[in-house]
Design a protein around this motif. Structure first.
Motif, PDB file in Angstrom:
ATOM      1  N   GLY A 131       0.840  -1.210   0.000  1.00  9.25           N
ATOM      2  CA  GLY A 131       0.000   0.000   0.000  1.00  9.25           C
ATOM      3  C   GLY A 131       0.867   1.249   0.000  1.00  9.25           C
ATOM      4  O   GLY A 131       0.606   2.214  -0.734  1.00  9.25           O
ATOM      5  N   MET A 132       1.925   1.216   0.803  1.00 13.33           N
ATOM      6  CA  MET A 132       2.791   2.401   0.863  1.00 13.33           C
ATOM      7  C   MET A 132       3.597   2.565  -0.427  1.00 13.33           C
ATOM      8  O   MET A 132       3.888   3.682  -0.849  1.00 13.33           O
ATOM      9  N   THR A 133       3.938   1.450  -1.065  1.00 16.57           N
ATOM     10  CA  THR A 133       4.617   1.536  -2.369  1.00 16.57           C
ATOM     11  C   THR A 133       3.713   2.243  -3.375  1.00 16.57           C
ATOM     12  O   THR A 133       4.155   3.121  -4.135  1.00 16.57           O
ATOM     13  N   ALA A 134       2.439   1.862  -3.380  1.00 24.60           N
ATOM     14  CA  ALA A 134       1.481   2.504  -4.286  1.00 24.60           C
ATOM     15  C   ALA A 134       1.366   3.996  -3.956  1.00 24.60           C
ATOM     16  O   ALA A 134       1.322   4.851  -4.853  1.00 24.60           O
ATOM     17  N   TYR A 135       1.329   4.310  -2.672  1.00 22.66           N
ATOM     18  CA  TYR A 135       1.172   5.704  -2.228  1.00 22.66           C
ATOM     19  C   TYR A 135       2.311   6.576  -2.758  1.00 22.66           C
ATOM     20  O   TYR A 135       2.092   7.588  -3.414  1.00 22.66           O
ATOM     21  N   PHE A 136       3.561   6.167  -2.486  1.00 22.25           N
ATOM     22  CA  PHE A 136       4.683   7.022  -2.886  1.00 22.25           C
ATOM     23  C   PHE A 136       4.899   6.962  -4.400  1.00 22.25           C
ATOM     24  O   PHE A 136       5.184   7.987  -5.029  1.00 22.25           O
ATOM     25  N   SER A 161      -3.473  -2.587  -7.434  1.00 26.50           N
ATOM     26  CA  SER A 161      -4.881  -2.335  -7.099  1.00 26.50           C
ATOM     27  C   SER A 161      -5.027  -1.069  -6.254  1.00 26.50           C
ATOM     28  O   SER A 161      -6.013  -0.340  -6.384  1.00 26.50           O
ATOM     29  N   ILE A 162      -4.036  -0.787  -5.423  1.00 23.53           N
ATOM     30  CA  ILE A 162      -4.090   0.443  -4.617  1.00 23.53           C
ATOM     31  C   ILE A 162      -3.653   1.637  -5.465  1.00 23.53           C
ATOM     32  O   ILE A 162      -4.277   2.709  -5.414  1.00 23.53           O
ATOM     33  N   ALA A 163      -2.598   1.450  -6.264  1.00 21.26           N
ATOM     34  CA  ALA A 163      -2.098   2.564  -7.081  1.00 21.26           C
ATOM     35  C   ALA A 163      -3.214   3.125  -7.973  1.00 21.26           C
ATOM     36  O   ALA A 163      -3.380   4.342  -8.092  1.00 21.26           O
ATOM     37  N   GLY A 164      -3.992   2.229  -8.592  1.00 21.35           N
ATOM     38  CA  GLY A 164      -5.067   2.681  -9.467  1.00 21.35           C
ATOM     39  C   GLY A 164      -6.133   3.457  -8.696  1.00 21.35           C
ATOM     40  O   GLY A 164      -6.627   4.490  -9.154  1.00 21.35           O
TER      41      GLY A 164
END
Ligand SMILES: NC(=O)c1ccc[n+]([C@@H]2O[C@H](COP(=O)([O-])OP(=O)(O)OC[C@H]3O[C@@H](n4cnc5c(N)ncnc54)[C@H](OP(=O)(O)O)[C@@H]3O)[C@@H](O)[C@H]2O)c1
Length: 334
Positions: A131-136, A161-164
């Protein structure tokens, strides 16, 4: 439980990971010393980056030694403590490894301690490493804006899925690329993606042309290879290409040639940038706070694939590369 079940690295994989690359071992349950805590793991994460660590090919972490407990993120509970800052019962997240019990003083294995318990699947996925990878990756490097067209590869996985969803939150139109029709339905119907393409069955060139008539403003890439090349060919002016991962090459014994269409970065004045999550450790609390509040308000959803049973860890790791997961792949140890 009187023993510590563990999986250790038995072989360095050549080509795809085999279950026999991990060996089962039983050790005594460790005893915490001064300032230390004993953590009982409950959910253990499977991550594509484990492949590079097993091969000792990553240069951003010390190589994983043969015979060493396989490194893995996990969520667990402190069950013994000699440290007043980390009380018994606290829920924790950290690199506790593929084992039932880990001992740490918080420095040897740094961990995050939740102030209130959260759903362990969310703690490992959305609020954990992926999730944090997607965030940054999406918000700092991709920087989607209202009206942008954003494409995410590996879109039905933990990070994609989170990045999108984060790009949607910024007002972008989001297209996900994933490996089955069912995953594409999840993207569109559950996770709010505007469009989805199945890279195994759809014609990606035609699909991307139809879905991105003005080009791609942000490409968040988890896959590399042909999908990266197809997206590079369709960049909009000033596009941002976020190189998060390249799973299509992780099992290759001979690396494929580089992307033919990279020169579009010049024509479109675009930028392509890779990153490693650990570089952002000073901002992990910021990411967790934001992700937790979006999750609580229902605008970002967590999907996970939970495999039950400690003995399934090697098989779950192999199957991660076959696309067995939708969302975060994890093993529940009991
Ligand atoms: N830069 C960083 O700091 C960082 C941090 C975490 C993760 N990552 C990277 O992010 C990527 C995603 O990681 P994750 O943990 O979220 O894993 P994930 O996406 O949950 O799981 C891997 C997925 O990759 C897809 N896949 C496997 N082989 C493929 C291929 N040849 N072509 C296309 N898709 C393939 C499969 O889905 P399909 O069914 O769609 O094929 C599979 O479900 C990985 O490349 C990982 O190394 C980078």
């Amino acid at each position: 439980m009187h023993v510590n079940r563990q999986y250790v690295l038995a072989n360095r994989p050549v080509g795809p990971i085999q279950e026999t690359d991990l060996a089962y071992r039983e050790s005594p349950v460790p005893v915490p010393g001064p300032e230390e805590v004993l953590v009982k793991t409950a959910y253990i994460s499977l991550d594509p980056s484990m492949k590079g660590q097993m091969e000792a090919r990553t240069d951003y972490t010390a190589p994983q030694a043969l015979g060493e407990v396989m490194r893995a993120r996990a969520v667990g509970t402190i069950i013994q403590s000699s440290n007043p800052r980390h009380p018994v019962g606290a829920q924790v997240f950290g690199f506790f490894g593929m084992q039932d019990f880990a001992v740490t003083d918080g420095r040897r294995i740094p961990f995050h301690q939740y102030s209130v318990p959260v759903d362990p699947e969310v703690a490992l996925g959305l609020l954990g490493g992926t999730g944090m990878t997607a965030y940054f990756g999406m918000l700092d490097i991709g920087r989607p804006r209202r009206g942008d067209t954003v494409v995410v590869s590996g879109a039905a996985g933990a990070t994609g899925s989170i990045a999108g969803q984060l790009a949607r939150l910024r007002g972008a139109r989001v297209i996900g690329i994933a490996g089955t029709a069912e995953k594409c339905s999840v993207l569109r119907e559950e996770l709010g993606f505007d469009e989805a393409l199945n890279y195994r069955e759809d014609n990606l060139s035609e699909g991307l042309d139809a879905m991105c008539p003005h080009g791609i403003d942000v490409f968040f890439d988890n896959v590399g290879g042909e999908i990266l090349d197809l997206c590079l060919a369709r960049l909009a002016q000033r596009a941002r290409v976020v190189i998060c991962g390249g799973i299509s090459r992780y099992n290759a014994t001979t690396l494929p040639p580089g992307p033919v269409n990279y020169f579009n970065l010049v024509y479109r004045r675009a930028r392509m940038e890779g990153f490693i999550l650990s570089d952002y450790s000073a901002r992990f609390d910021e990411a967790r706070t934001a992700l937790q509040s979006w999750h609580a308000s229902g605008v970002v959803r967590q999907r996970s694939t939970v495999v039950r049973g400690f003995d399934k860890l090697p098989n779950a790791l192999v199957r991660l590369f076959d696309g067995a997961n939708t969302g975060k792949m994890m093993v529940r140890t009991d």
